[in-house]
Design an enzyme around this catalytic site. Structure first.
Site: not given
Ligand code: G3H
Length: 485
Positions: A160, A256, A290
């Site tokens: 992304n 992450e 996210c």
């Protein structure tokens, strides 16, 4: 940038300063129309070993290179990246269906992070400590600290933000004297390789950055458990994070991972601001962030009003081509679209109300707002990574906090209120790496600490935090013996 390197539309790996094509390739398919964007070379485990051997050889020199010299290369790479932003962002649009303007912004933001990393990297001050600061009689014991690099940093980037979440890993690793084994995302690899090419053109010595593209089934575990890797810096789903963590053993980590960021709306919130932040936060880049808002908690008595406002706002979102800068574009692949829709189906079957959306054409999903979501529905807990937002009605703020904290995730959270005391109290109680007050969740500004708790991650990112995490504090202790002069 790749004119003389690409043959038969195959993007090679970068190993020991050379672009190397392998027999096996992976197709990069555009989510927009299913057409082939290009192919990437797929490594074997032996190829990975060649890359790490080259990394280790380069490390001998790179770790001792002047800080200024390393910084100059990073800044030059940032300049090259920015000079080519138009072209790279076009590739990103085709490769991952990110809106053209957002793709451009991503590249500019990456160049900014790289330059800032150099600035902060110059200020990683060393310390001198006197023993008698804590210990009586230790006046003649003096400690000189130094931040040493760790060695090979395995950097794994997601689809992304293929350039940004690569640059924010590579720059601090290089600035602190580490070498990088870089695994670009399979989808998004071509955009990410342009960053590597920028470093090459900026003069990064051979072996300092090597790429490791390949099939997860062939090299995934092997990379994660490689004996020469000293740190893993990864952005991915929580499942991938767990797999890598299990394989890796005792190495440093920044991870992450997934999120299920809640937005908690209080009675006194500025409703226009709240609605625009929630909708922007939930649906930008089709919710494939996210940090997207992934659930809204609202008190029963104000829920009808908020739901109505959210629906009106969601229905203004543009849906379609990333070339037209639509907010909602094709999600990354069919598997992802199937999963997103399965969560919507589950919610409907269990009694949720669709306020808008719930339509799919190929990988393009209309922004979907679901009301009356209850805790027995998967969408209350799972991360769709798509343009779907559930509203969960609660009886009290206490209940909103409890449900927020019951999640397996804890990346960010938002609280919307004008009452700073309530905001701070709620923020203190939320289990999340960061809490935004009157704003959608967001990673930036990029020098802020960014982290997740529980299944949302390990370690802290952010320009100076990443720099520190990529070093080991080495202490040299002088024990001065008094002597007669
Ligand atoms: O998708 C994960 C990113 O770290 C989110 O970054 O908040 O800047 O969109 P962002």
């Amino acid at each position: 940038m790749f004119k003389d390197i690409i043959k038969n539309n195959v993007y090679p790996n970068f190993i020991d300063g050379k672009w190397v094509t392998t027999e096996q390739t992976i197709d990069v398919i555009s989510p927009i129309d299913g057409k082939l964007v290009g192919k990437t070379s797929a490594m074997s485990q032996d190829d990975v070993d060649r890359a790490t051997a080259s990394n280790l050889e380069a490390y001998k020199t790179w770790r001792n290179t002047d800080l200024m010299e390393r910084g100059e290369i990073i800044i030059k790479a940032a300049d090259i990246l920015e000079e080519n932003a138009e072209m790279i962002s076009d590739i990103m649009v085709t490769e991952i269906a990110k809106g053209k303007k957002d793709a451009l912004k991503e590249i500019v933001r990456t160049a900014f992070i790289m330059r800032q990393t150099v600035e902060y990297g110059k200020q990683l001050y060393n310390k001198i400590l006197r023993g008698d600061e804590t210990t009586p009689g230790a006046k003649n014991t003096i400690c000189v600290t130094r931040r040493d690099p760790l060695g090979i940093v395995l950097s794994i980037a997601p689809f992304n933000y293929p350039v940004n979440l690569s640059g924010s890993k590579l720059a601090p690793a290089l600035m602190t004297g580490n070498v990088v084994l870089f695994k670009p995302p399979s989808q998004g690899a071509i955009s990410a390789l342009h960053l590597v090419r920028a470093f090459e053109l900026a003069g990064v010595p051979k072996g300092v950055i090597n790429t490791a593209m390949g099939r997860g089934s062939v090299i995934g575990d092997y990379l994660g458990s490689h004996k020469d890797v000293r740190m893993i810096n990864l952005t991915a789903s929580s499942d991938v994070g767990h797999t890598v963590a299990k394989a890796s053993g005792m190495v440093s980590m920044i991870m992450e991972l997934g999120g299920k960021d809640p937005a908690i709306v209080l009675e006194d919130a500025d409703m226009d601001l709240t609605v625009s932040q929630i909708v922007g936060g939930a649906f930008s880049y089709s919710g494939q962030r996210c940090t997207a808002v992934k659930r809204v908690f609202v008190l029963d008595h104000m829920a009808d009003d908020l739901a109505k406002r959210l629906k009106a706002k969601v229905e203004t979102l543009t849906v379609g081509s990333p070339w037209d800068n639509c907010t909602v574009t094709h999600v990354i692949n069919e598997k992802s679209a199937d999963f997103i829709m399965s969560l919507v189906e589950d919610a409907k079957a269990k009694g949720a109300t669709i306020l808008t959306g719930d339509k799919r054409e190929g990988n393009l999903i209309q922004p979907t707002l679901i009301d009356h979501v209850t805790t027995d529905m998967k969408i209350a807990w799972e991360e769709p990574f798509g343009p779907v937002l559930p509203i969960i009605r609660v009886k009290s703020i206490e209940e909103a906090i409890e449900l927020s904290n019951q999640s397996e995730f804890g990346l960010q959270a938002s609280v919307f209120t004008r009452d700073i005391n309530k905001a701070m109290t709620i923020a203190d109680r939320l289990e999340a790496g960061s809490v935004q007050i009157n704003n959608a969740p967001s990673r930036g500004p990029d020098h802020f600490p960014f982290s997740g708790v529980k299944n949302s991650g390990i370690g802290v990112q952010g320009i100076q935090y990443s720099l520190e995490a990529m070093t080991q504090v080495k202490a040299t202790i002088l024990n001065i013996k008094s002597s007669d002069l």
